[in-house]
Design a protein around this motif. Structure first.
Motif, PDB file in Angstrom:
ATOM      1  N   UNK A  75       0.793  -1.036  -0.038  1.00  0.00           N
ATOM      2  CA  UNK A  75      -0.112   0.051   0.021  1.00  0.00           C
ATOM      3  C   UNK A  75       0.990   1.188  -0.014  1.00  0.00           C
ATOM      4  N   UNK A  76       0.102   2.306  -0.470  1.00  0.00           N
ATOM      5  CA  UNK A  76       1.032   3.793  -0.428  1.00  0.00           C
ATOM      6  C   UNK A  76       0.354   4.443   0.653  1.00  0.00           C
ATOM      7  N   UNK A 118       6.293   3.427   0.659  1.00  0.00           N
ATOM      8  CA  UNK A 118       5.746   2.130   0.399  1.00  0.00           C
ATOM      9  C   UNK A 118       5.683   1.358   1.474  1.00  0.00           C
ATOM     10  N   UNK A 119       4.618   0.415   1.890  1.00  0.00           N
ATOM     11  CA  UNK A 119       4.638  -0.399   3.061  1.00  0.00           C
ATOM     12  C   UNK A 119       4.145  -1.682   2.294  1.00  0.00           C
ATOM     13  N   UNK A 120       5.091  -2.517   2.769  1.00  0.00           N
ATOM     14  CA  UNK A 120       4.908  -4.136   2.490  1.00  0.00           C
ATOM     15  C   UNK A 120       4.690  -5.032   3.536  1.00  0.00           C
ATOM     16  N   UNK A 129      17.357   2.837   2.924  1.00  0.00           N
ATOM     17  CA  UNK A 129      16.944   3.677   3.822  1.00  0.00           C
ATOM     18  C   UNK A 129      15.299   3.288   4.458  1.00  0.00           C
ATOM     19  N   UNK A 130      15.184   1.897   4.513  1.00  0.00           N
ATOM     20  CA  UNK A 130      13.772   1.709   5.030  1.00  0.00           C
ATOM     21  C   UNK A 130      13.863   1.115   6.432  1.00  0.00           C
ATOM     22  N   UNK A 131      12.732   0.520   6.815  1.00  0.00           N
ATOM     23  CA  UNK A 131      12.364   0.201   8.130  1.00  0.00           C
ATOM     24  C   UNK A 131      11.807  -1.421   8.232  1.00  0.00           C
ATOM     25  N   UNK A 188       9.512   1.785   3.370  1.00  0.00           N
ATOM     26  CA  UNK A 188      10.567   2.602   2.520  1.00  0.00           C
ATOM     27  C   UNK A 188       9.750   3.883   2.052  1.00  0.00           C
ATOM     28  N   UNK A 189      10.579   4.908   2.466  1.00  0.00           N
ATOM     29  CA  UNK A 189      10.252   6.130   2.706  1.00  0.00           C
ATOM     30  C   UNK A 189      10.221   6.855   1.289  1.00  0.00           C
TER      31      UNK A 189
END
Length: 365
Positions: A280-281, A286-288, A337-339, A356-357
């Motif tokens: 989703x955005x 971006x979130x997986x 640079x994600x979490x 991911x930003x």
């Protein structure tokens, strides 16, 4: 110490013949006349190898093989299995190989050939046992490579052997060739990912971003785990939003991340469980999410779950693993640079979320 071979054979004359020849070669044979008894023996005294007849009453060889490969005990799960079958059809052998058999011999067979196949499987088991022990003791990347690609190499060997048979139809050869190509691609992508991870971990490389289809990458990875999911009756559902299709990240790193997370969601799930994969955005973010209905993680383990070679106490010693997969995931996510974070309830399942930003902050392709 004699290596123990469990002979699962319901024909008395054949069982006695196998017992005699294995004893002559210095092995310790143990006899079982049916699948149910064989599984009980394995629980009490784990053998070094199983010679498994396919066609038996009550519990047949396929069911025994499936039970061994889905066992929660790592030692039992990794037992070498050689199937003994009077069936010469390639399709029957493929079923056995897909269930996890290491080799097969068609009756009537040459005893010398069977002994050689037993020796080869036991030799591989000794090597694997040594490598797994080295993995448990600490950082051993060559051992890790062997552990991860072993199953794919077994698939390549098995299908190459089948393709060489003159009795195989053209359609089957094309089907087997596709399986070989996909397996070779999976090994290549894994080695690419491990090479990137190794360089990033040592600070030798900066990650390069490129645009690619996230949906296509996810679907390909899910397809690669289809057999594992079907075998354990695990349902995989997806929900991708259109605006998250094209992303700007490192495709090699993302395939490694997603393969680890989706593979774990299937591997540590329960039979008849489910896996839910979504994207989703959220602004430019971006979130997986990969969520499962599996074993879950003990709250005590969650702060350490991304540590190198750390294994949750709920699975350590029961389910095969190296304890490095989630460390690789975190290293690669952070490099972009994600979490990565996890929510879990012991006994109910886990949810991993990678964010991911700036992955969606780009011009469309």
């Amino acid at each position: 110490m004699q290596e123990k071979v469990l002979i699962v054979e319901d024909e008395t004359d054949m069982a006695d013949l196998l017992k005699y020849n294995l004893t002559e070669k210095g092995y310790h044979p143990v006899l079982s006349s049916n699948g149910r008894e064989a599984l009980e023996i394995i629980e009490k005294e784990v053998p070094d190898l199983v010679l498994l007849d396919l066609m038996m009453e009550q519990v047949d060889g396929w069911e025994v093989c499936s039970s061994i490969r889905s066992h929660t005990n790592e030692t039992i799960k990794r037992l070498p299995i050689i199937m003994l079958t009077a069936l010469s059809e390639a399709e029957e052998k493929i079923i056995g190989l897909r269930l996890g058999a290491d080799d097969y011999v068609t009756k009537p067979f040459n005893m010398d050939e069977l002994i050689l196949r037993i020796q080869n499987q036991l030799r591989k088991k000794r090597v694997e046992d040594e490598l797994m022990e080295r993995l448990r003791r600490g950082n051993d990347i060559p051992a890790l490579f062997y552990h991860e690609v072993k199953n794919q190499l077994m698939i390549i060997g098995a299908y190459s052997h089948l393709i060489a048979k003159e009795s195989i139809t053209r359609d089957k050869k094309e089907q087997f060739s596709e399986i070989l190509n996909n397996t070779a691609s999976a090994i290549s992508e894994y080695l690419e990912g491990m090479s990137l991870f190794s360089k990033l971990e040592k600070g030798e490389k900066k990650i390069r971003l490129e645009k690619f289809s996230l949906r296509e990458a996810l679907n390909k990875i899910i397809l690669s785990y289809k057999n594992a999911a079907v075998e354990r009756k695990i349902r995989v559902e997806t929900d991708y939003t259109e605006e998250t299709n094209i992303v700007e990240l490192n495709s090699i790193a993302m395939k490694m991340i997603l393969s680890n997370l989706i593979g774990n969601a299937i591997k540590y799930n329960k039979k008849n469980g489910s896996v839910f994969v979504s994207t989703k955005k959220d602004g430019d973010r971006l979130i997986i999410t990969i969520e499962d209905t599996g074993l879950g993680i003990d709250p005590v383990d969650i702060p350490h779950i991304f540590d190198k070679f750390y294994r949750s106490r709920s699975v350590d010693g029961h389910i095969d693993g190296t304890g490095i997969g989630l460390y690789i995931v975190k290293t690669l996510v952070n490099a972009m640079e994600g979490e990565i974070e996890v929510e879990s309830t012991l006994g109910s399942g886990s949810k991993f979320m990678a964010t991911f930003n700036s992955a969606l902050n780009h011009q469309p392709l």
